[in-house]
Design an enzyme around this catalytic site. Structure first.
Site, PDB file in Angstrom:
ATOM      1  N   CYS A   1      19.193  37.852  50.811  1.00 32.70           N
ATOM      2  CA  CYS A   1      20.092  36.994  51.576  1.00 32.70           C
ATOM      3  C   CYS A   1      19.372  35.946  52.386  1.00 32.70           C
ATOM      4  O   CYS A   1      18.182  35.759  52.296  1.00 32.70           O
ATOM      5  CB  CYS A   1      20.887  37.873  52.523  1.00 32.70           C
ATOM      6  SG  CYS A   1      21.212  39.517  51.922  1.00 32.70           S
TER       7      CYS A   1
ATOM      8  N   LYS B   1       4.539  46.399  29.218  1.00 34.73           N
ATOM      9  CA  LYS B   1       4.092  46.826  30.552  1.00 34.73           C
ATOM     10  C   LYS B   1       4.973  46.185  31.601  1.00 34.73           C
ATOM     11  O   LYS B   1       4.507  45.349  32.376  1.00 34.73           O
ATOM     12  CB  LYS B   1       2.619  46.480  30.763  1.00 34.73           C
ATOM     13  CG  LYS B   1       2.250  45.086  30.301  1.00 34.73           C
ATOM     14  CD  LYS B   1       0.788  44.801  30.511  1.00 34.73           C
ATOM     15  CE  LYS B   1       0.425  43.473  29.856  1.00 34.73           C
ATOM     16  NZ  LYS B   1      -0.925  43.064  30.080  1.00 34.73           N
TER      17      LYS B   1
ATOM     18  N   GLN C   1      -3.219  39.616  31.002  1.00 33.86           N
ATOM     19  CA  GLN C   1      -4.604  39.190  31.172  1.00 33.86           C
ATOM     20  C   GLN C   1      -5.106  38.649  29.847  1.00 33.86           C
ATOM     21  O   GLN C   1      -4.946  39.292  28.813  1.00 33.86           O
ATOM     22  CB  GLN C   1      -5.464  40.375  31.614  1.00 33.86           C
ATOM     23  CG  GLN C   1      -6.897  39.954  31.875  1.00 33.86           C
ATOM     24  CD  GLN C   1      -7.659  40.974  32.697  1.00 33.86           C
ATOM     25  OE1 GLN C   1      -7.193  42.071  32.927  1.00 33.86           O
ATOM     26  NE2 GLN C   1      -8.843  40.617  33.149  1.00 33.86           N
TER      27      GLN C   1
ATOM     28  N   ASN D   1      17.292  40.512  55.153  1.00 34.89           N
ATOM     29  CA  ASN D   1      17.103  39.668  53.969  1.00 34.89           C
ATOM     30  C   ASN D   1      15.976  40.292  53.159  1.00 34.89           C
ATOM     31  O   ASN D   1      14.831  40.283  53.594  1.00 34.89           O
ATOM     32  CB  ASN D   1      16.738  38.246  54.396  1.00 34.89           C
ATOM     33  CG  ASN D   1      16.211  37.393  53.248  1.00 34.89           C
ATOM     34  OD1 ASN D   1      15.421  36.497  53.449  1.00 34.89           O
ATOM     35  ND2 ASN D   1      16.645  37.666  52.049  1.00 34.89           N
ATOM     36  N   GLY D   2      16.329  40.864  52.025  1.00 33.91           N
ATOM     37  CA  GLY D   2      15.289  41.478  51.200  1.00 33.91           C
ATOM     38  C   GLY D   2      15.808  42.707  50.491  1.00 33.91           C
ATOM     39  O   GLY D   2      17.009  42.828  50.246  1.00 33.91           O
TER      40      GLY D   2
ATOM     41  N   ARG E   1      21.778  30.680  49.745  1.00 31.73           N
ATOM     42  CA  ARG E   1      21.009  31.921  49.683  1.00 31.73           C
ATOM     43  C   ARG E   1      21.893  33.121  49.377  1.00 31.73           C
ATOM     44  O   ARG E   1      21.402  34.224  49.183  1.00 31.73           O
ATOM     45  CB  ARG E   1      20.260  32.154  50.999  1.00 31.73           C
ATOM     46  CG  ARG E   1      19.279  31.064  51.327  1.00 31.73           C
ATOM     47  CD  ARG E   1      18.446  31.414  52.534  1.00 31.73           C
ATOM     48  NE  ARG E   1      17.457  32.409  52.203  1.00 31.73           N
ATOM     49  CZ  ARG E   1      16.214  32.144  51.784  1.00 31.73           C
ATOM     50  NH1 ARG E   1      15.820  30.899  51.683  1.00 31.73           N
ATOM     51  NH2 ARG E   1      15.386  33.106  51.480  1.00 31.73           N
TER      52      ARG E   1
ATOM     53  N   CYS F   1      -9.571  39.805  15.526  1.00 35.05           N
ATOM     54  CA  CYS F   1      -8.534  39.975  14.510  1.00 35.05           C
ATOM     55  C   CYS F   1      -9.053  39.511  13.152  1.00 35.05           C
ATOM     56  O   CYS F   1      -9.475  38.362  13.001  1.00 35.05           O
ATOM     57  CB  CYS F   1      -7.298  39.163  14.906  1.00 35.05           C
ATOM     58  SG  CYS F   1      -6.037  39.139  13.627  1.00 35.05           S
TER      59      CYS F   1
ATOM     60  N   CYS G   1      -6.072  43.402  18.530  1.00 37.47           N
ATOM     61  CA  CYS G   1      -5.743  42.050  19.005  1.00 37.47           C
ATOM     62  C   CYS G   1      -6.495  41.696  20.284  1.00 37.47           C
ATOM     63  O   CYS G   1      -6.898  40.562  20.479  1.00 37.47           O
ATOM     64  CB  CYS G   1      -4.251  41.924  19.277  1.00 37.47           C
ATOM     65  SG  CYS G   1      -3.199  42.747  18.111  1.00 37.47           S
TER      66      CYS G   1
ATOM     67  N   CYS H   1      -0.510  39.262   9.750  1.00 42.57           N
ATOM     68  CA  CYS H   1      -1.091  40.403  10.480  1.00 42.57           C
ATOM     69  C   CYS H   1      -1.092  41.647   9.592  1.00 42.57           C
ATOM     70  O   CYS H   1      -0.125  41.926   8.893  1.00 42.57           O
ATOM     71  CB  CYS H   1      -0.276  40.639  11.753  1.00 42.57           C
ATOM     72  SG  CYS H   1      -0.476  42.261  12.493  1.00 42.57           S
TER      73      CYS H   1
ATOM     74  N   PHE I   1      23.557  37.909  49.252  1.00 40.37           N
ATOM     75  CA  PHE I   1      23.599  37.748  47.792  1.00 40.37           C
ATOM     76  C   PHE I   1      23.459  39.148  47.230  1.00 40.37           C
ATOM     77  O   PHE I   1      22.420  39.771  47.339  1.00 40.37           O
ATOM     78  CB  PHE I   1      22.435  36.879  47.319  1.00 40.37           C
ATOM     79  CG  PHE I   1      22.496  36.491  45.851  1.00 40.37           C
ATOM     80  CD1 PHE I   1      22.855  37.382  44.866  1.00 40.37           C
ATOM     81  CD2 PHE I   1      22.190  35.192  45.458  1.00 40.37           C
ATOM     82  CE1 PHE I   1      22.902  37.021  43.533  1.00 40.37           C
ATOM     83  CE2 PHE I   1      22.233  34.813  44.120  1.00 40.37           C
ATOM     84  CZ  PHE I   1      22.587  35.724  43.166  1.00 40.37           C
TER      85      PHE I   1
ATOM     86  N   GLN J   1       7.850  42.259  30.937  1.00 42.15           N
ATOM     87  CA  GLN J   1       7.529  42.307  29.511  1.00 42.15           C
ATOM     88  C   GLN J   1       7.559  43.752  29.024  1.00 42.15           C
ATOM     89  O   GLN J   1       7.227  44.668  29.771  1.00 42.15           O
ATOM     90  CB  GLN J   1       6.172  41.674  29.240  1.00 42.15           C
ATOM     91  CG  GLN J   1       5.037  42.230  30.084  1.00 42.15           C
ATOM     92  CD  GLN J   1       3.775  41.410  29.944  1.00 42.15           C
ATOM     93  OE1 GLN J   1       3.505  40.860  28.885  1.00 42.15           O
ATOM     94  NE2 GLN J   1       3.001  41.320  31.009  1.00 42.15           N
TER      95      GLN J   1
ATOM     96  N   GLU K   1       3.492  32.488  27.525  1.00 39.27           N
ATOM     97  CA  GLU K   1       2.923  31.885  28.732  1.00 39.27           C
ATOM     98  C   GLU K   1       1.605  31.216  28.389  1.00 39.27           C
ATOM     99  O   GLU K   1       0.706  31.859  27.887  1.00 39.27           O
ATOM    100  CB  GLU K   1       2.679  32.986  29.770  1.00 39.27           C
ATOM    101  CG  GLU K   1       2.037  32.459  31.019  1.00 39.27           C
ATOM    102  CD  GLU K   1       1.865  33.528  32.081  1.00 39.27           C
ATOM    103  OE1 GLU K   1       1.839  34.701  31.726  1.00 39.27           O
ATOM    104  OE2 GLU K   1       1.760  33.146  33.259  1.00 39.27           O
TER     105      GLU K   1
END
Ligand code: SF4
Length: 1643
Positions: free
Chosen positions: A113, A1091, A1097, A348-349, A143, A1267, A1262, A1256, A328, A1088, A1022
């Site tokens: 919030c 994990k 990484q 807020n949190g 907010r 590879c 990988c 593959c 919110f 993801q 990414e």
């Protein structure tokens, strides 16, 4: 500026108020669509909205607020909406009566919030204070959020002094006598709509009040304007009354306590009436009952609070202070009582540790007593209520502590402690504060999570920030002695007009607090408060009795012989790969092993092989509503410290007797540590044997567990404060009770008998050898774990001849037996921190007993016995099933009469091995697929070969839940020619986000081209993309070769290698403005599959010069993506990022990628309300990149469960048509597509199989860059072997689509549209009830998949959803700028222009859309003109984000968070108003996380900035006059100059770029995280020139007095600068010629 404020708070302005903004006036005059202020009048907007087109045809410029557009087409009161509301208010759940928490309840509500307060330190009570607070509240609208009707706010409200003047006048007018300040109280009460229930509620409260000797003087109808309440809120709108109470002689604290007991009594009585009057417990709610404070709140939007409550417009409503709050909630049908402020605080949190906090509070409350309650404590229990929100529960605990006599500041310190370890300032200056925290660490676990808490008991008013500083909190003081606190600056729009009145501006840093004494008129900041509180009791003295146990020296020799070891390992369930891949790896490296390509083995409950009980538990993780935190670079806030012993009375602690007797640094104990515990006098540690009679008889395990619980209880009753649950005595005839079952059962048994806080549990476990195992044991109640067999395995490994030989050959370092055990422990510790961090938890004490897991395949018998409250939705193992698996292990150590095991068996859980566990991705499958697609771009695929592939996939052993389902159609088959086309189906296909870097350029581009050919969508992952790919290929020759893309085969002219979906993840690598402008869709990857809750990484060897150039980093330097997005710490932050992305590229849809876990439906609802266009649901088994093994196996739920829950919750809450749902990854064939469609998905993602289809061979290396086929390598020679071509993937998808068509025809349906969400066409495959189907293991017989087979409806709308226009946010300030003819001309002709604008905090992301327009035409740096945006005022969040070259952005005033986020070029300068009287260098001018992910440009700030300045900056240069913690974190390039003090952890994870820090008080060294960077004086001419040039530019752009002073005495100033240099910059001209200076740099 006054005009700008009025525009911002038009709402706040009453209908008759004439003043409106200049800009708004203009807009109205020209009848142009107007940018809608967040605070725009609801009614006015509503009136306009009625004439608007429906959402499907919505024009982007339409003057609509954020969500209204979506709902205009909805009927005013649809049956669906009514049904939803009814369900929400009458869930059929009994009132909470205390005890263990049902986690299902906790998953229904998450919120975040905007919050703040205003107070007069002089004690003035004015109506203006209330009005100003309401104005500020109006500027917080963005907010918060609304329900599905876009009108019913999730909540808004204020807390003030009791409005005595107004109410005394009312009493006088109505003949009520005896009502007066000092001797009376007031209750603000929500009553049920039902008149009988309302009357009963009044009767109940009257009785409770009178029972305390108080008098009910009268009831007042609170005047409200119900016309401003939204449709959904109206359905639950309470009758609101105030009760006026006479104190009966009681005053002050005594009166407060009587009112408190009366309220509690009334609540309990109402709960007792619920059976007779269903709903009364929920709908009767006392907002406040106090002689000091009152709360006015509701399911309202900010801007209508003032209109709804007519009292607030009454001049007689005066107050000295006012707390305000806008909520919110991810829950779409929030409730009126959950609006805030609560009775003591506004929050807020999100409290990440809520499950543990509630469980421990339930355990502790029996011992919580205080003389002020005079033995009536039982009437105050239960303290918490899991059906309420996290904020409400924290409020309940805090309120009780305060009412029991604790100071509000002390209460907040012990409930929300700061990160006091590694705090040089505290240690040196205020050691007593550390003692205070140490003392309470043993008694009260932290309520941990992002939190800005404002609080008041009517006498003190304060504000506290969480230990991580994850919420923004700004404060300022004015010359008339008013203090203001707010989540954002600019909420009063007076930064320019009152510039001369502001005497100080600040922000709350991590763990900081401010408190105003409303009676004395004083104001104190953090350390002063903490010192005062800490000095009130002799904590240091009390701590002297605590035994701080140092880790013992582990054994230097093995304790078992080789045969005994193998027998023990086999009995404990170890597989060969557990020993070699996990334990030995941890012993050697001190860290967890990594693996790649996700988990493709059957779920444990579907596996034909036995599994350890731990395997049925999945770790929960933070996503969206709360943030993961970073254990790598922000570990300074984390701690694994635990305590062992009895806990005392939290309400009235007094000395060492109330805290546990022993403190340990880590929960992992060596055998010798257990011996030490047993020897501690007074602790009374006692072993109980966790074994049972393994005779195979029915109920044997259950009996053993009962006996164990009885033994533990006996030990505690006998005075033991430490029960050691040991499986060391297990053997073939009396196997060990699985440790997890043992500890969970004892933990819950002791809770049930009220003894839990009297003793700690320690576990000696053979089966615990991985991080997940230890996390499970601690999560279900163990304070410490001795993994004795894991340690013995380490000892035996070290003394083996194999290791001796490796050490001799130099392949392993020369480690002692003790060393390898310490390595093993270090790996467990690091893994534990990672597991905590993925849930956003900093302290193991808060994780302890929190049960932050969910079960897949554990039946109710086991859950009730040992894991009460854990979510387990599909049933599964019984106690006897578990006994059978356990005994299988136990007996396996004696394979036959007289035979001995040579080794433990392999089970094939990680690697594909013949005859062992099945893996869905395997070499045979890849061979079949390569044949089917005719690998190598050799033309059409082979249909017959595809059929073999299809059969291989579709006839596989049961692996995922959907393999237990069969499609049972309700129609007759039709001809396949009647079914929609292959092309139509292909448009719904996507590939998973695999980054360029993780996979090779060849593979990445081939996939993108293929998806573009079939009209599907590839996902960049990414890491950015080469701009070359944004242009269609036009030079392909007849052989499919192109000079532009010489490394690819099988190209055609017209091919486009740009990924349609561009991913924005935590690392922000390569996220430039032009990258975003090239997107059809932008995906925010929150989690993801492989994990969830962790970051990624890219190993240094994969960071080739090409990859480094795209990511703006250094070749060869590893790139770490920390788990948190630094601009998403809460749901409103996600909403802000979605807003930012829509701002920069209004054409690109925004998707949010989530991973399945229980509660994802609530999260998905929040994401839909946050204005996402698409929601992706991944399973926890997917992912291709490198991940810790334990994460791959043990985090994240099945995609099926997540998808169905998300779809169903969205449908139930009327939000489904706002978003496209995409099932992400896991699809391998047309059958998968059909199954995902039935479960509700509109689109279908293919992950690993897309890599396999392009070459593959599933070698699964990988992460090594080796590879063999160049799919996942950046090595030139291996990339040259890449065998694939775009056509291969095209062939695969066309086969898949055809398979879908055939299946649809078989089902009798013509399109996917018709079957989406038709779960009712599924049936669970089983032979008969209670039995598993042929081919399925017996343990599946108790699985109940009705969760997946129950229909959620919503057929036939999928295509409409997919065709929706990109969601808009109404008209923005940037739209006005872009419509300016001179601006247009400037951009078109690369000319020069300056445009001036006023700005207020609701103008968010100002400049971004202009930047996007420039980047779309010229790229990030190609604009040859000069466009200056000149702003004056308070900029909203994300000011100047995405700025590009040629833009000059200037702000006179102040800014909020995320300034210059993802800036790609250009120049930004910010300075305070000229009339300001404060020193800019002492005051905050910009918020947190400025320059996040910046890839270029220059920034000058004449003032200080908040936390995480320049995090992830890769090329931008900046000058600032001081920052908060974590400055330059994860920086990979660019330059930062700070002319003032900085916070802790500077340079953490900084791998590139330079920093210059003026250190005038010699404190800088203690603030640096020296893990990577070195600090040195500026010792080269180039370095000095770089620094001086930047400061000169800073002075020129901002007029900085500090900058001028530094330059005026340059030689002396230069000596005070430190230069921060990562290794990659060591040889640059700016940093070379290093003059060594001995400095200890650590954080
Ligand atoms: S072939 Fe390459 S991409 Fe495929 S699993 Fe092996 S290393 Fe990974």
């Amino acid at each position: 500026m006054a005009g700008a404020l009025a525009r911002a708070t038009a709402s706040a302005a009453l209908a008759t108020r004439p003043t409106v903004a200049t800009r708004q006036n203009r807009a109205r005059a020209t009848k142009a669509p107007t940018r809608v202020a967040a605070s725009a009048s609801l009614r006015a907007v509503g009136a306009r909205a009625t004439s608007m087109p429906s959402f499907m045809g919505l024009k982007k410029s339409a003057a609509l607020p954020r969500f209204r557009s979506l709902r205009d087409s909805a009927p005013a009161a649809s049956p669906r909406a009514n049904a939803v509301v009814t369900a929400a208010i009458a869930p059929g759940r009994p009132p909470y009566a205390g005890g263990v928490v049902d986690n299902e309840q906790l998953l229904e509500e998450s919120d975040a919030c905007g919050v703040g307060f205003i107070a007069s330190l002089k004690g003035d009570r004015t109506h203006k204070t209330v009005q100003d607070a309401l104005t500020a509240l109006g500027c917080m609208e963005h907010r918060g959020a609304c329900s599905a009707d876009d009108d019913s706010g999730d909540g808004a409200g204020i807390m003030t002094n009791v409005p005595w003047k107004l109410l005394e006048k009312y009493a006088a007018e109505n003949g009520i006598e005896g009502f007066a300040e000092g001797s009376s109280g007031v209750g603000m009460v929500f009553l049920p709509q039902d008149t009988k229930q309302a009357a009963k509620s009044i009767e109940i409260l009257n009785a409770a009040i009178e029972a305390e000797g108080l008098a009910v003087l009268g009831w007042r109808d609170v005047p409200v304007d119900a016309s401003v309440v939204g449709r959904m809120a109206k359905d639950t709108e309470p009758v609101i009354k105030q009760v006026l109470v006479g104190g009966g002689g009681a005053t002050d604290d005594e009166l407060e306590r009587k009112l408190f007991i009366a309220r509690k009594t009334a609540e309990k009585t109402a709960a007792g009436e619920d059976a007779k009057m269903p709903g009364i417990a929920e709908n009767f709610y006392v907002c406040t009952l106090s002689s000091r404070v009152i709360v006015y709140k509701g399911m309202l939007r900010s801007v209508v609070v003032r209109q709804f409550y007519e009292d607030l417009q009454n001049e007689d409503f005066v107050s000295q202070f006012c707390i305000y709050h806008r909520r919110f909630s991810t829950n779409t049908v929030p409730k009126w009582p959950l609006a805030q402020p609560m009775r003591f605080l506004g929050h807020n949190g999100e409290i990440n540790t809520l499950q543990g906090n509630l469980n421990w509070m339930a355990s502790k409350e029996a011992d919580m007593t205080h003389p002020v309650w005079d033995g009536r404590e039982d009437e105050l229990r239960p303290i918490c209520n899991p059906a309420a929100s996290d904020s409400a529960n924290l409020d309940r605990v805090a309120e009780l502590l305060v009412k029991s006599g604790r100071a509000p500041a002390e209460t907040m310190m012990l409930l929300v402690p700061e990160a006091y370890r590694n705090h040089p300032e505290l240690d040196a200056t205020y050691p007593e504060v550390t003692d205070f925290y140490d003392y309470f660490a043993g008694m009260q676990e932290a309520w941990d999570g992002p939190a800005l808490l404002v609080f008041s008991d009517g006498k003190k008013l304060g504000c506290r920030l969480d230990r991580n500083g994850l919420r923004p909190a700004r404060f300022w003081k004015t010359s008339d002695d008013y203090i203001y606190v707010a989540s954002e600056v600019g909420v009063l729009g007076d930064v320019i007009t009152r510039a001369a009145d502001v005497v100080a501006k600040g922000r709350l840093g991590p763990g900081m607090m401010i408190v105003a004494d409303l009676e004395k008129g004083t104001f104190m900041e953090n350390t002063e408060i903490a010192k005062e509180v800490a000095a009130s009791k002799p904590y240091k003295e009390w701590l002297e009795d605590v035994d701080v146990m140092a880790a013992a020296e582990p054994a230097g020799e093995p304790k078992l012989d080789a045969t005994q070891l193998i027998q023990a390992q086999a009995a404990a369930g170890y597989a060969a790969e557990d020993v070699t891949m996990i334990i030995e790896s941890m012993a050697a490296d001190g860290s967890e092993p990594t693996w790649s390509m996700g988990d493709d083995t059957p779920m444990p409950v579907l596996s034909g092989r036995p599994h350890l009980l731990y395997d049925y538990f999945k770790q929960r993780f933070a996503q969206v509503t709360n943030p993961a935190i970073d254990p790598l670079r922000e570990g300074l806030v984390m701690s694994l410290e635990m305590t062992i012993g009895a806990k005392g009375n939290l309400l009235n602690n007094d000395g060492a007797k109330d805290i546990p007797a022993v403190s340990i640094k880590s929960p992992v104990l060596f055998d010798e540590d257990v011996d030490a515990l047993l020897a501690i006098k007074g602790l009374g540690a006692e072993r109980v044997a966790a074994t049972y009679a393994g005779d195979g008889s029915e109920g044997a395990l259950a009996k053993g567990v009962d006996a164990l619980c009885a033994a533990a209880e006996k030990a505690v009753r006998g005075g033991s404060q430490c029960v050691i649950i040991s499986d060391k005595d297990g053997d073939k005839d009396t196997p060990a009770i699985p440790s997890l079952l043992a500890v969970g059962a004892v933990h819950h048994h002791l809770i049930a008998v009220g003894l839990r806080t009297r003793a700690s549990l320690v576990v000696e476990s053979a089966s615990a050898f991985s991080t997940h195992h230890v996390a499970c044991l601690v999560g279900y109640g163990a304070s410490a774990v001795n993994p004795w067999l894991g340690l013995e395995t380490c000892r035996q490994w070290r003394t083996s001849s194999k290791v001796e030989a490796s050490i001799k050959r130099g392949k392993l370092p020369n480690m002692s037996v003790a060393d390898v055990q310490r390595n093993f422990k270090a790996a467990l510790n690091a893994g534990l921190k990672k597991i905590l961090s993925k849930m956003g938890i900093s302290l193991l004490t808060s994780y302890h007993g929190a049960q932050i897991f969910e079960c897949y395949g554990v039946g109710p018998e086991l859950i009730d016995k040992a894991f009460k409250g854990t979510v387990s939705r599909i049933g599964g193992l019984t106690m006897d099933d578990l006994a059978a698996e356990t005994e299988m292990f136990a007996s396996s150590n004696f394979p036959g009469e007289g035979e001995m095991l040579a080794n433990v068996v392999a089970r094939g859980m990680f690697q594909v091995k013949p005859g062992l566990e099945y893996h869905a991705n395997n070499q045979e499958m890849s061979k079949l697929l390569h044949k089917a697609v005719n690998l190598g771009g050799k033309g059409d695929g082979d249909e017959d070969a595809y059929k073999l592939y299809q059969a291989h996939r579709n006839d596989r052993p049961v692996t995922s839940l959907r393999d237990m389902l069969e499609v049972v159609s309700d129609r007759e088959p039709i001809d396949v020619n009647e079914v929609e086309s292959v092309a139509d189906i292909c448009e719904r296909f996507c590939t998973g986000g695999m980054s360029l870097g993780a996979i090779s350029r060849e593979c990445h581009e081939a996939i993108a081209i293929a998806m573009n050919r079939i009209g599907g969508k590839s996902n960049s992952g990414e890491g950015g993309e080469d701009t070359q790919r944004f242009v269609p290929i036009d030079d392909a020759d007849d052989n499919g070769k192109s000079a532009t893309f010489p490394h690819l085969n099988g190209l055609k002219n017209g091919d486009v290698a740009s990924s349609a979906i561009k991913q924005v993840a935590s690392g922000r690598f390569g996220v430039t403005t032009s990258f975003l402008m090239a997107a059809d869709q932008v995906e925010i990857k929150v989690a993801q599959g492989a994990k969830p809750g962790e970051g990624g990484q890219l190993p240094g060897k994969k960071v080739s010069p090409y990859i480094a150039s795209l990511r703006r980093s250094k070749a060869g330097v590893p790139l770490i993506s920390p788990p948190p997005h630094h601009d998403i710490y809460s749901i409103e932050d996600l909403a802000q990022l979605i807003y930012d992305l829509h701002m920069v590229n209004p054409k690109a849809k925004v998707s949010v990628k989530l991973v399945g876990q229980a509660g994802i439906g609530t999260v998905a609802s929040g994401v839909a309300k946050a204005n996402a266009d698409i929601i992706q649901i991944s399973g926890g088994d997917g992912g291709t990149g490198a991940s810790p093994l334990s994460s791959i196996k043990h985090a994240g739920g099945p995609m099926e469960m997540g998808l169905v829950e998300a779809h169903r919750t969205l449908v139930d809450n009327d939000l489904r048509d706002r978003v496209v749902l995409r099932a992400d990854g896991g699809c391998r064939s047309g059958l998968d597509v059909i199954q995902c469609a039935l479960m509700g998905a509109d689109e279908y993602g293919f992950g690993t199989v897309a890599m396999i289809a392009t070459g593959c061979v599933m070698a699964r290396i990988c992460h090594t860059n080796n590879c063999p086929v160049g799919v996942a390598s950046q090595r030139e020679e291996l990339r040259a072997r890449f065998p694939g071509a775009p056509g291969d993937l095209v062939n695969f998808f066309q086969f898949c689509a055809q398979e879908v068509r055939v299946e649809l025809a078989r089902m009798g349906y013509k399109s996917l549209d018709e079957i989406i969400g038709r779960n009712d066409l599924f049936a669970q495959v089983r032979e008969q009830e209670g039995l598993s189907a042929p081919g399925q293991p017996a343990k599946t017989s108790n699985l109940d998949l009705s969760f997946l087979t129950t229909s959620s409806g919503q057929g036939n709308k999928s295509s409409d959803r997919r065709k929706m226009e990109t969601h808009g946010d109404g008209r923005m300030l940037d739209d006005e700028i872009l419509e300016d003819a001179d601006v247009k001309k400037c951009i078109e002709s690369e000319g020069t222009h300056v445009i001036k604008k006023e700005i207020v905090n609701i103008d968010r992301c100002a400049g971004a859309r202009v930047a996007g327009a420039v980047a779309a035409k010229y790229g990030d740096e190609g604009f040859g003109g000069s466009l200056t945006l000149d702003f004056e005022g308070s900029a909203g969040q994300s000011f100047a984000a995405f700025t590009v070259g040629g833009m000059h952005v200037r702000l006179v005033g102040e800014a909020n968070d995320y300034v210059c986020k993802s800036m790609s070029g250009g120049e930004v300068s910010i300075m305070p108003p000229p009339a300001s009287t404060f020193n800019p260098e002492d005051c905050i001018i910009a918020g947190n996380t400025c320059l996040y992910g910046a890839t270029g440009g220059k920034v000058y700030m004449n003032g200080r900035a908040g936390e995480r300045f320049a995090v992830r900056n890769s090329l931008a240069e900046a000058v600032v006059e001081g920052t908060g913690d974590h400055c330059c974190e994860y920086m990979t390039g660019g330059c930062v100059v700070s002319l003032g003090r900085v916070g802790r952890n500077v340079g953490a994870g900084m791998t590139g770029g330079l920093g210059y820090f003026l250190d005038e008080d010699d404190t800088f060294a203690s603030k640096v995280n020296g893990e990577i960077v070195t600090m040195q004086r500026v010792c080269t001419a180039a370095g000095e020139a770089q620094l001086k040039t930047l400061i000169e530019a800073h002075v020129e752009k901002t007029g900085s007095p500090k900058g001028k002073a530094v330059l005026a005495d340059w030689d002396a100033s230069l000596k005070k600068f430190w230069q921060l240099v990562p290794p990659s910059e060591m040889n640059t001209p700016e940093a070379a010629d290093v003059v060594e200076e001995a400095v200890s740099a650590s954080a």
